[in-house]
Scaffold this motif. Structure first.
Motif: not given
Lengths: 112, 113
Positions: A33, A35, A90, A94, A101, A103-105, B35, B41-43, B101
């Motif tokens: 994904y 975002y 981001f 999944y 999910q 996530f990247g940074a 989350y 930062r990321g989640l 999501l």
């Protein structure tokens, strides 16, 4: 095990320039994904890829294109950047095993 | 449009106190997830509650789900300064194999030492 890796971490573009945001995951996940997150807001889905070889639009796809290069990599391209695309981007993948999910940074993009 | 709306938008508490955040959503769901996002930062996933569950615990976290009211709450007990972050609820409406999501707008939590 790096998880989800995004490059670059920061980018500044001029209006009209193009660029590609890269994302790779090493967890053998099928779904990936992209975002965007604007200040003080949650994440909005741009595009997603349910499996290798497929991509679909999310909530805010205009101005973006994606490529699912292989199972590991999912890139996001801005063909002609606009100031409205200034945001933090981001990538996520999944994991079916835990139904969550990862996530990247993030990539912080400014379009001037 | 965002499925989840969180309340409050911001919360400031003293270390040791409990923090409660609420999330409301609009459509039927398979599950609801929380989350955490540290600044810049990321989640990071905290906890998932399925639509047939009413309460779930994980360490100092307690999540409740009321599908009749389409709402969920996240309780962090005995808060620590390290809990300072933004917290987002996310809903999985299911229906296909995309596992998409939809995120709420988040609650910014500040835990004062």
């Amino acid at each position: 095990n790096a998880g989800v890796t995004q490059t670059p971490k920061f980018q500044v573009l001029k209006t009209g320039q193009s660029m590609t945001l890269q994302c790779a995951q090493d967890m053998n996940h099928n779904s990936m994904y992209w975002y965007r997150q604007d200040p003080g807001m949650g994440l909005r889905l741009i595009y997603y890829s349910a499996s290798e070889g497929t991509t679909d639009k999310g909530e805010v796809p205009n101005g973006y294109n994606v490529s699912r290069l292989n199972k590991r990599e999912f890139s996001l391209r801005l063909e002609s950047a606009a100031p409205s695309q200034t945001s933090v981007y981001f990538c996520a993948s999944y994991g079916l095993a835990k139904n969550i999910q990862y996530f990247g940074a993030g990539t912080r993009l400014s379009v001037l | 449009s965002q499925q989840g709306e969180e309340d409050p938008q911001a919360l400031s508490i003293q270390e040791g106190e409990n923090a409660t955040m609420n999330c409301s959503y609009k459509t039927s769901i398979n599950n609801l997830q929380w989350y955490r996002q540290n600044s810049g930062r990321g989640l990071v996933h905290l906890i998932l509650i399925r639509s047939n569950e009413r309460e779930k615990h994980s360490g100092r976290l307690r999540v409740t789900l009321d599908t009749s009211k389409k709402s969920s709450s996240l309780l962090i007990t005995a808060s620590r300064a390290a809990d300072t972050a933004s917290y987002f609820c996310a809903t999985d409406a299911g229906g296909d194999s995309s596992y998409k999501l939809i995120f709420g707008s988040g609650t910014r939590l500040l835990v004062r030492p």
